[in-house]
Design a protein around this motif. Structure first.
Motif, PDB file in Angstrom:
ATOM      1  N   SER A 162       0.825  -1.214   0.000  1.00  0.00           N
ATOM      2  CA  SER A 162       0.000   0.000   0.000  1.00  0.00           C
ATOM      3  C   SER A 162       0.856   1.260   0.000  1.00  0.00           C
ATOM      4  CB  SER A 162      -0.915   0.013   1.230  1.00  0.00           C
ATOM      5  OG  SER A 162      -0.134  -0.017   2.426  1.00  0.00           O
ATOM      6  N   GLY A 163       2.124   1.123  -0.394  1.00  0.00           N
ATOM      7  CA  GLY A 163       3.048   2.245  -0.348  1.00  0.00           C
ATOM      8  C   GLY A 163       2.928   3.176  -1.538  1.00  0.00           C
ATOM      9  N   LEU A 164       3.792   4.184  -1.553  1.00  0.00           N
ATOM     10  CA  LEU A 164       3.729   5.227  -2.568  1.00  0.00           C
ATOM     11  C   LEU A 164       3.960   4.664  -3.964  1.00  0.00           C
ATOM     12  CD1 LEU A 164       3.393   8.251  -3.081  1.00  0.00           C
ATOM     13  CD2 LEU A 164       5.855   8.523  -2.709  1.00  0.00           C
ATOM     14  N   LEU A 165       4.885   3.709  -4.108  1.00  0.00           N
ATOM     15  CA  LEU A 165       5.164   3.134  -5.422  1.00  0.00           C
ATOM     16  C   LEU A 165       3.936   2.431  -5.989  1.00  0.00           C
ATOM     17  CD1 LEU A 165       7.231   2.564  -7.632  1.00  0.00           C
ATOM     18  CD2 LEU A 165       7.950   0.535  -6.351  1.00  0.00           C
ATOM     19  N   ALA A 166       3.242   1.643  -5.171  1.00  0.00           N
ATOM     20  CA  ALA A 166       2.028   0.962  -5.629  1.00  0.00           C
ATOM     21  C   ALA A 166       0.938   1.966  -5.986  1.00  0.00           C
ATOM     22  CB  ALA A 166       1.534  -0.007  -4.555  1.00  0.00           C
ATOM     23  N   ARG A 167       0.838   3.064  -5.257  1.00  0.00           N
ATOM     24  CA  ARG A 167      -0.174   4.079  -5.554  1.00  0.00           C
ATOM     25  C   ARG A 167       0.114   4.752  -6.894  1.00  0.00           C
ATOM     26  NH1 ARG A 167      -3.017   5.451  -0.712  1.00  0.00           N
ATOM     27  NH2 ARG A 167      -2.151   4.326   1.077  1.00  0.00           N
ATOM     28  N   LEU A 168       1.402   4.955  -7.212  1.00  0.00           N
ATOM     29  CA  LEU A 168       1.747   5.536  -8.507  1.00  0.00           C
ATOM     30  C   LEU A 168       1.393   4.598  -9.653  1.00  0.00           C
ATOM     31  CD1 LEU A 168       5.225   7.092  -7.600  1.00  0.00           C
ATOM     32  CD2 LEU A 168       3.143   8.361  -8.133  1.00  0.00           C
ATOM     33  N   LEU A 169       1.518   3.292  -9.417  1.00  0.00           N
ATOM     34  CA  LEU A 169       1.234   2.310 -10.465  1.00  0.00           C
ATOM     35  C   LEU A 169      -0.237   1.935 -10.545  1.00  0.00           C
ATOM     36  CD1 LEU A 169       4.256  -0.141  -9.950  1.00  0.00           C
ATOM     37  CD2 LEU A 169       3.966   1.564 -11.766  1.00  0.00           C
ATOM     38  N   ALA A 170      -1.006   2.219  -9.488  1.00  0.00           N
ATOM     39  CA  ALA A 170      -2.403   1.773  -9.423  1.00  0.00           C
ATOM     40  C   ALA A 170      -3.242   2.212 -10.629  1.00  0.00           C
ATOM     41  CB  ALA A 170      -3.034   2.238  -8.114  1.00  0.00           C
ATOM     42  N   PRO A 171      -3.179   3.483 -11.083  1.00  0.00           N
ATOM     43  CA  PRO A 171      -3.999   3.864 -12.248  1.00  0.00           C
ATOM     44  C   PRO A 171      -3.619   3.092 -13.514  1.00  0.00           C
ATOM     45  CG  PRO A 171      -3.235   5.813 -11.069  1.00  0.00           C
ATOM     46  CD  PRO A 171      -2.486   4.650 -10.513  1.00  0.00           C
ATOM     47  N   LEU A 172      -2.324   2.793 -13.681  1.00  0.00           N
ATOM     48  CA  LEU A 172      -1.892   2.070 -14.871  1.00  0.00           C
ATOM     49  C   LEU A 172      -2.270   0.600 -14.814  1.00  0.00           C
ATOM     50  CD1 LEU A 172       1.719   3.599 -15.213  1.00  0.00           C
ATOM     51  CD2 LEU A 172      -0.347   4.274 -16.456  1.00  0.00           C
ATOM     52  N   MET A 173      -2.229   0.023 -13.604  1.00  0.00           N
ATOM     53  CA  MET A 173      -2.499  -1.403 -13.458  1.00  0.00           C
ATOM     54  C   MET A 173      -3.957  -1.704 -13.126  1.00  0.00           C
ATOM     55  SD  MET A 173       0.543  -2.379 -14.086  1.00  0.00           S
ATOM     56  CE  MET A 173       0.392  -4.141 -13.757  1.00  0.00           C
ATOM     57  N   GLY A 174      -4.744  -0.662 -12.867  1.00  0.00           N
ATOM     58  CA  GLY A 174      -6.143  -0.877 -12.537  1.00  0.00           C
ATOM     59  C   GLY A 174      -6.374  -1.465 -11.154  1.00  0.00           C
ATOM     60  N   TRP A 175      -5.482  -1.168 -10.205  1.00  0.00           N
ATOM     61  CA  TRP A 175      -5.614  -1.724  -8.848  1.00  0.00           C
ATOM     62  C   TRP A 175      -6.588  -0.889  -8.030  1.00  0.00           C
ATOM     63  CZ3 TRP A 175       0.387  -1.813  -8.340  1.00  0.00           C
ATOM     64  CH2 TRP A 175       0.886  -2.926  -9.026  1.00  0.00           C
ATOM     65  N   ALA A 176      -7.551  -1.565  -7.409  1.00  0.00           N
ATOM     66  CA  ALA A 176      -8.449  -0.895  -6.464  1.00  0.00           C
ATOM     67  C   ALA A 176      -8.087  -1.234  -5.030  1.00  0.00           C
ATOM     68  CB  ALA A 176      -9.895  -1.294  -6.739  1.00  0.00           C
ATOM     69  N   SER A 177      -7.244  -2.233  -4.837  1.00  0.00           N
ATOM     70  CA  SER A 177      -6.756  -2.639  -3.515  1.00  0.00           C
ATOM     71  C   SER A 177      -5.279  -2.942  -3.631  1.00  0.00           C
ATOM     72  CB  SER A 177      -7.525  -3.861  -3.006  1.00  0.00           C
ATOM     73  OG  SER A 177      -7.369  -4.940  -3.908  1.00  0.00           O
ATOM     74  N   PRO A 178      -4.569  -2.941  -2.533  1.00  0.00           N
ATOM     75  CA  PRO A 178      -3.122  -3.185  -2.595  1.00  0.00           C
ATOM     76  C   PRO A 178      -2.798  -4.510  -3.262  1.00  0.00           C
ATOM     77  CG  PRO A 178      -3.726  -2.358  -0.434  1.00  0.00           C
ATOM     78  CD  PRO A 178      -5.009  -2.633  -1.157  1.00  0.00           C
ATOM     79  N   PRO A 179      -1.777  -4.540  -4.135  1.00  0.00           N
ATOM     80  CA  PRO A 179      -1.387  -5.794  -4.805  1.00  0.00           C
ATOM     81  C   PRO A 179      -0.810  -6.793  -3.816  1.00  0.00           C
ATOM     82  CG  PRO A 179       0.231  -4.084  -5.231  1.00  0.00           C
ATOM     83  CD  PRO A 179      -0.903  -3.419  -4.494  1.00  0.00           C
ATOM     84  N   GLY A 180      -0.778  -8.031  -4.218  1.00  0.00           N
ATOM     85  CA  GLY A 180      -0.265  -9.074  -3.332  1.00  0.00           C
ATOM     86  C   GLY A 180       1.241  -9.203  -3.372  1.00  0.00           C
ATOM     87  N   TRP A 181       1.932  -8.072  -3.296  1.00  0.00           N
ATOM     88  CA  TRP A 181       3.397  -8.085  -3.290  1.00  0.00           C
ATOM     89  C   TRP A 181       3.921  -8.531  -1.923  1.00  0.00           C
ATOM     90  CZ3 TRP A 181       4.510  -2.515  -5.505  1.00  0.00           C
ATOM     91  CH2 TRP A 181       4.111  -2.466  -6.848  1.00  0.00           C
ATOM     92  N   ILE A 182       5.052  -9.178  -1.952  1.00  0.00           N
ATOM     93  CA  ILE A 182       5.801  -9.402  -0.701  1.00  0.00           C
ATOM     94  C   ILE A 182       7.091  -8.601  -0.850  1.00  0.00           C
ATOM     95  CG2 ILE A 182       6.784 -11.089   0.895  1.00  0.00           C
ATOM     96  CD1 ILE A 182       5.013 -13.194  -0.335  1.00  0.00           C
ATOM     97  N   THR A 183       7.000  -7.339  -0.517  1.00  0.00           N
ATOM     98  CA  THR A 183       8.129  -6.437  -0.762  1.00  0.00           C
ATOM     99  C   THR A 183       8.921  -6.115   0.489  1.00  0.00           C
ATOM    100  OG1 THR A 183       6.516  -4.645  -0.587  1.00  0.00           O
ATOM    101  CG2 THR A 183       7.120  -5.349  -2.801  1.00  0.00           C
ATOM    102  N   THR A 184       8.322  -6.245   1.649  1.00  0.00           N
ATOM    103  CA  THR A 184       9.067  -6.122   2.898  1.00  0.00           C
ATOM    104  C   THR A 184       8.977  -7.453   3.620  1.00  0.00           C
ATOM    105  OG1 THR A 184       7.114  -5.278   4.049  1.00  0.00           O
ATOM    106  CG2 THR A 184       8.601  -3.650   3.086  1.00  0.00           C
ATOM    107  N   HIS A 185      10.040  -7.820   4.291  1.00  0.00           N
ATOM    108  CA  HIS A 185      10.130  -9.121   4.958  1.00  0.00           C
ATOM    109  C   HIS A 185       9.976 -10.271   3.958  1.00  0.00           C
ATOM    110  CE1 HIS A 185       9.977  -6.861   8.667  1.00  0.00           C
ATOM    111  NE2 HIS A 185       8.778  -6.380   8.369  1.00  0.00           N
ATOM    112  N   ASP A 186      10.441 -10.054   2.719  1.00  0.00           N
ATOM    113  CA  ASP A 186      10.360 -11.116   1.718  1.00  0.00           C
ATOM    114  C   ASP A 186      11.312 -12.244   2.090  1.00  0.00           C
ATOM    115  OD1 ASP A 186      12.993 -10.791  -0.272  1.00  0.00           O
ATOM    116  OD2 ASP A 186      12.400  -8.951   0.759  1.00  0.00           O
ATOM    117  N   PRO A 187      11.007 -13.489   1.701  1.00  0.00           N
ATOM    118  CA  PRO A 187      11.791 -14.634   2.182  1.00  0.00           C
ATOM    119  C   PRO A 187      13.235 -14.663   1.693  1.00  0.00           C
ATOM    120  CG  PRO A 187      10.190 -15.323   0.524  1.00  0.00           C
ATOM    121  CD  PRO A 187       9.862 -13.907   0.881  1.00  0.00           C
ATOM    122  N   TYR A 188      13.558 -13.956   0.617  1.00  0.00           N
ATOM    123  CA  TYR A 188      14.922 -13.979   0.084  1.00  0.00           C
ATOM    124  C   TYR A 188      15.746 -12.755   0.477  1.00  0.00           C
ATOM    125  CZ  TYR A 188      12.883 -17.691  -2.716  1.00  0.00           C
ATOM    126  OH  TYR A 188      12.248 -18.838  -3.123  1.00  0.00           O
TER     127      TYR A 188
END
Length: 543
Positions: free
Chosen positions: A111-137
């Motif tokens: 739900s961060g700033l980067l996802a909000r910038l991409l939301a209009p282009l990707m058509g996201w109405a809710s936060p994407p299912g990214w694992i961007t913090t605390h990712d397993p790798y």
């Protein structure tokens, strides 16, 4: 006479830095031999996964930082932009690791700033299912470490390239190499990087050790199942169980030994490759040019990341309601800042410690430089490198055991001791070169004019050295202000500094307050570097 001069100059620094460091090393070594701790560690289910994550993220971040630092340094050297870039590097170094990690987590989270910038282009109405913090790798941790440590590596590259003798030698060598048909890329890879490497070996090693043993950034961004081995050790060291403490000590020791082994193997590999490198360096010329625009583009990209991190923190600190995917908050207010200043005791304690340690370290170092011959600098340099190269977990453990013996845990005096050690080490390394390179003929001229030693120091030497003196103070202030691991152990739960409070808040749900504390963690070091830059300016500039 020589003995009394040595004693006068050396005694304060030996008493407040060298002896506590050696005592901490003694207690650290005495505490790593627990059989129960090692037995528990071998049985720990997260041992090998955590070790692989610690070494893997550290190696990746160090390699990225090294190559980016050299590439950017080469580009700005080719274009004559060293002085301009140095100011940006200083600002980057002033941002504490923890504050940067918190800001980056807000930037890249689903739900961060980067996802909000991409939301209009990707058509996201809710936060994407990214694992961007605390990712397993540990990708997010690697990126954060690489961004921060690129500034540190670049600082050392620029320091080497800024020396007049080095710059002159490189320009002369470049003219000769170009006359032999070599392009700029060939010149840098074959001539300049091998000459810069001796100045970069220790910074690269320190970068790797720090990245492998980092705790605060890993708490904010690192993987959790399993966590890095540094977090495994940290969890055990903070446990109320004596058995867990022993296991944590063993884990920290194993991580330090593993990091040392990786560095030793890397050095061996470079040694074995030396013959092949020599044959490659002396091979026929290559006309390929160094794409200087590429290095500058990488630097601009880093600047954009840092600016985005700060911008994200500012918006979040003023945004009590910011639903996804809105690019800007629905409401703006300063409630989080009001709450932060209502509970500002950690800020005042961190400010007091940073000011006290940096100022007292400067006095101690001035006494050393004025009272001790340069030949004895090797001792202090070795101790400083030990203080910086040892993993913070292990050294902090030794300091904690020392404070227990002195009954100073949970006291301001104990916090002062553990903050002073890294401050002295960093400031000695920063200040030693400029101070020892001072032209002694100024002292002879002052004496010939009938001026005493104090008048020479206060009216000639220190004003001429005001830029490095101010810079070293800013470095010491920033180092002290960002201390987490040793301060957490020394405070023993009775005192709280700003980094401790920021780590605690980063695990909670109050994002505006977390952002406000992260900005408070970032602002004083930035102001310190800005003040150092202003104080170091030459008064006698041409109109």
């Amino acid at each position: 006479m020589a003995y009394s001069r040595l004693r006068f100059g050396a005694l304060p620094l030996l008493m407040l830095f060298a002896l506590p460091l050696l005592a901490a090393l003694f207690f650290m070594l005495a505490d790593v031999t627990s059989r129960a701790g090692w037995h528990g560690l071998w049985q720990h289910p997260q041992l090998w996964g955590g070790l692989a994550l610690s070494l893997g993220t550290a190696a990746a971040a160090t390699l990225i930082a090294f190559f980016l630092g050299v590439l950017i340094g080469a580009s700005v050297f080719e274009r004559g932009l060293l002085a301009r870039l140095s100011r940006s590097v200083a600002a980057m170094l002033a941002v504490p690791h923890l504050a940067f990690a918190i800001g980056l987590s807000f930037l890249v989270m689903p739900s961060g700033l980067l996802a909000r910038l991409l939301a209009p282009l990707m058509g996201w109405a809710s936060p994407p299912g990214w694992i961007t913090t605390h990712d397993p790798y540990g990708v997010a941790l690697t990126i954060a470490l690489a961004c921060k440590e690129t500034g540190f590596v670049l600082f050392n590259v620029l320091a080497a390239l800024s020396r007049p003798e080095t710059a002159l030698a490189f320009r002369q060598q470049k003219a000769v190499a170009q006359s032999l048909g070599h392009g700029s890329l060939s010149i840098w890879l074959r001539l300049f990087v091998p000459q810069l490497w001796p100045s970069l070996r220790w910074p690269v090693a320190i970068t790797f050790i720090y990245a492998a043993t980092v705790v605060d950034m890993a708490l904010v961004l690192g993987p959790t199942q399993p966590p890095t081995l540094a977090l495994v050790a940290w969890s055990d060291l903070n446990s109320a169980s004596v058995g867990d403490n022993a296991r944590g000590t063993a884990a920290a020791t194993l991580l330090a030994l593993a990091a040392a082994l990786v560095l030793a193997l890397a050095r061996l590999a470079l040694h074995l490759m030396r013959q092949n490198l020599h044959s490659w360096i002396t091979r026929g010329p290559s006309q390929r040019a160094l794409p200087s625009w590429l290095g500058l583009a990488k630097w601009r990209g880093l600047e954009v990341i840092f600016v985005a991190v700060v911008l994200c923190l500012i918006i979040l600190s003023l945004a009590p309601l910011w639903p996804f995917p809105d690019l800007l908050p629905l409401q703006w207010n300063g409630a989080a800042w009001g709450e932060a200043f209502d509970h500002a005791s950690p800020l005042w304690l961190s400010l007091a410690l940073a000011l006290a340690t940096s100022l007292s370290a400067l006095v101690l170092l001035l006494l050393w430089f004025e009272g001790v011959d340069e030949l004895h600098d090797k001792l202090m340099l070795a101790l400083s490198m030990v203080a910086l190269a040892l993993p913070a977990l292990l050294l902090a453990l030794g300091q904690y055991k020392l404070l227990l013996r002195l009954d100073l845990t949970g006291t301001v005096a104990g916090l002062y001791m553990v903050h002073l050690m890294p401050v002295v080490a960093y400031m000695f390394i920063v200040l030693r070169g400029p101070y020892r390179d001072y032209d002694a003929r100024f002292a002879s001229a002052a004496a010939a004019l009938g001026r005493g030693r104090w008048q020479h120091l206060s009216r000639i030497k220190w004003p001429l050295l005001k830029a490095p003196l101010a810079s070293s103070l800013a470095v010491g202030f920033a180092v002290s202000f960002g201390q987490y691991v040793p301060a957490q152990l020394a405070a023993a739960g009775r005192l709280t500094t700003l980094p401790m409070e920021s780590v605690t808040l980063s695990a909670g749900a109050n994002r505006p307050l977390t952002a406000a504390f992260a900005l408070l963690l970032m602002l004083p070091p930035l102001l310190a570097f800005l003040a150092a830059g202003l104080a170091g300016r030459n008064r006698w500039r041409a109109a």
